[in-house]
Design a protein around this motif. Sequence first.
Motif, short mmCIF file in Angstrom:
data_model
loop_
_atom_site.label_atom_id
_atom_site.label_comp_id
_atom_site.label_asym_id
_atom_site.label_seq_id
_atom_site.Cartn_x
_atom_site.Cartn_y
_atom_site.Cartn_z
N SER A 146 -47.30 26.05 12.59
CA SER A 146 -48.26 26.74 11.72
C SER A 146 -49.61 26.04 11.64
O SER A 146 -50.63 26.68 11.41
CB SER A 146 -47.68 26.90 10.31
OG SER A 146 -47.40 25.64 9.73
N GLY B 207 -45.02 36.78 6.50
CA GLY B 207 -46.28 36.28 5.94
C GLY B 207 -46.11 35.28 4.82
O GLY B 207 -47.11 34.91 4.18
N ARG C 230 -47.83 32.20 0.12
CA ARG C 230 -48.37 33.18 1.08
C ARG C 230 -49.11 32.44 2.19
O ARG C 230 -49.93 31.55 1.91
CB ARG C 230 -49.30 34.17 0.38
CG ARG C 230 -49.73 35.33 1.24
CD ARG C 230 -50.64 36.28 0.49
NE ARG C 230 -51.00 37.43 1.31
CZ ARG C 230 -50.31 38.55 1.39
NH1 ARG C 230 -49.23 38.70 0.64
NH2 ARG C 230 -50.68 39.54 2.17
N ASN C 231 -48.82 32.78 3.42
CA ASN C 231 -49.47 32.11 4.54
C ASN C 231 -50.98 32.37 4.50
O ASN C 231 -51.40 33.52 4.36
CB ASN C 231 -48.90 32.59 5.87
CG ASN C 231 -47.43 32.28 6.01
OD1 ASN C 231 -46.87 31.49 5.25
ND2 ASN C 231 -46.79 32.91 6.98
N PRO C 232 -51.79 31.32 4.65
CA PRO C 232 -53.24 31.53 4.65
C PRO C 232 -53.70 32.21 5.93
O PRO C 232 -52.98 32.22 6.94
CB PRO C 232 -53.79 30.10 4.56
CG PRO C 232 -52.72 29.24 5.16
CD PRO C 232 -51.42 29.91 4.80
N GLU C 233 -54.87 32.80 5.88
CA GLU C 233 -55.44 33.41 7.07
C GLU C 233 -55.75 32.32 8.10
O GLU C 233 -56.20 31.23 7.75
CB GLU C 233 -56.74 34.16 6.72
CG GLU C 233 -56.53 35.36 5.81
CD GLU C 233 -55.73 36.47 6.49
OE1 GLU C 233 -55.86 36.60 7.72
OE2 GLU C 233 -54.99 37.18 5.79
N PRO C 234 -55.48 32.59 9.40
CA PRO C 234 -55.78 31.56 10.41
C PRO C 234 -57.25 31.25 10.49
O PRO C 234 -58.11 32.13 10.32
CB PRO C 234 -55.26 32.22 11.70
CG PRO C 234 -55.22 33.68 11.42
CD PRO C 234 -54.93 33.82 9.96
N GLU C 235 -57.57 29.98 10.76
CA GLU C 235 -58.97 29.56 10.87
C GLU C 235 -59.59 30.12 12.14
O GLU C 235 -58.93 30.20 13.18
CB GLU C 235 -59.07 28.03 10.87
CG GLU C 235 -58.63 27.37 9.58
CD GLU C 235 -58.84 25.86 9.64
OE1 GLU C 235 -59.43 25.40 10.63
OE2 GLU C 235 -58.42 25.17 8.70
N PRO D 116 -56.98 25.82 2.25
CA PRO D 116 -56.98 27.06 1.47
C PRO D 116 -56.07 26.95 0.25
O PRO D 116 -55.10 26.19 0.25
CB PRO D 116 -56.45 28.10 2.45
CG PRO D 116 -55.63 27.31 3.42
CD PRO D 116 -56.30 25.97 3.54
#
Length: 256
Positions: free
Chosen positions: A156, A187, A208-213, A224
């Motif tokens: 991840s 997610g 909650r998984n953060p948005e990918p950089e 995040p």
Amino acid sequence: MEKLRVGVFLFFLLILAVLTFSLSKSWRLYDGGYEVTVENPESKEKDTSPEPTDSLDLEDGNGKIYWKQYFIYPHGLVTESGGFGPDGILTHARNLYSISLKDGKIQKLFPHDVYIWDFFVGEFSKKSVLNTIDDPKEDVLQIEKKILIFAVTEDSNLDGVLNYKDHKFVYLFDPETNKLDSVLPQGYHFRKLLFNSMRNHLTLILGRNPEPEPKNVRKKLPEPNIKLHVYDYDVVTTKGILSGSLESPSPPEQNQ
């Protein structure tokens, strides 16, 4: 004198070779756990046979019989204090094997190397002490004849290895059917196990998984803010209820 210099040179060359070999191994002890290089298998088909590099030793004392019928063998076992299990011990491994004592069948749980952060039976009670004043409280988990597994299967943070820094996912293994079920909704990742829920219910705190950089950003972005949710999974119906986040309350979601 010349022979002495040659001998010293060869000695240091041998040490360098040993260090290079040790650092090049896929698995190595890392901050109280294991770290495994990320694999990109050519085939997505499930392979239940041991990998060519596997060294399995059933005499090493790491395997254990569960419910008098199933022998569970952790490959590459490393233990340390902590975790949510009944013994207060984290059991790291790279894979798990289940051998049925009824018919001799062998099941390899994950088709390729993963980082198993911990695993234990789903039904137990234990007492924990919060402080020296209060009486010990009893924590109970009631998931019948299942093995609960917390594992890292995805890189991840994109650092090329699977370890405790990556998102952990939760699985339930039924040795009777040899079925391994993923528990979490898409997610989200595991943060904490909650005790004392209903029988055959698994209650967890998830992030909650953060948005990918973005890939083209040169400057490292700040970490995040992870929104936390409560998730209750019904083992019998294989459905779960996901709460809203305390930061932004919303109606609960049902995971099919």
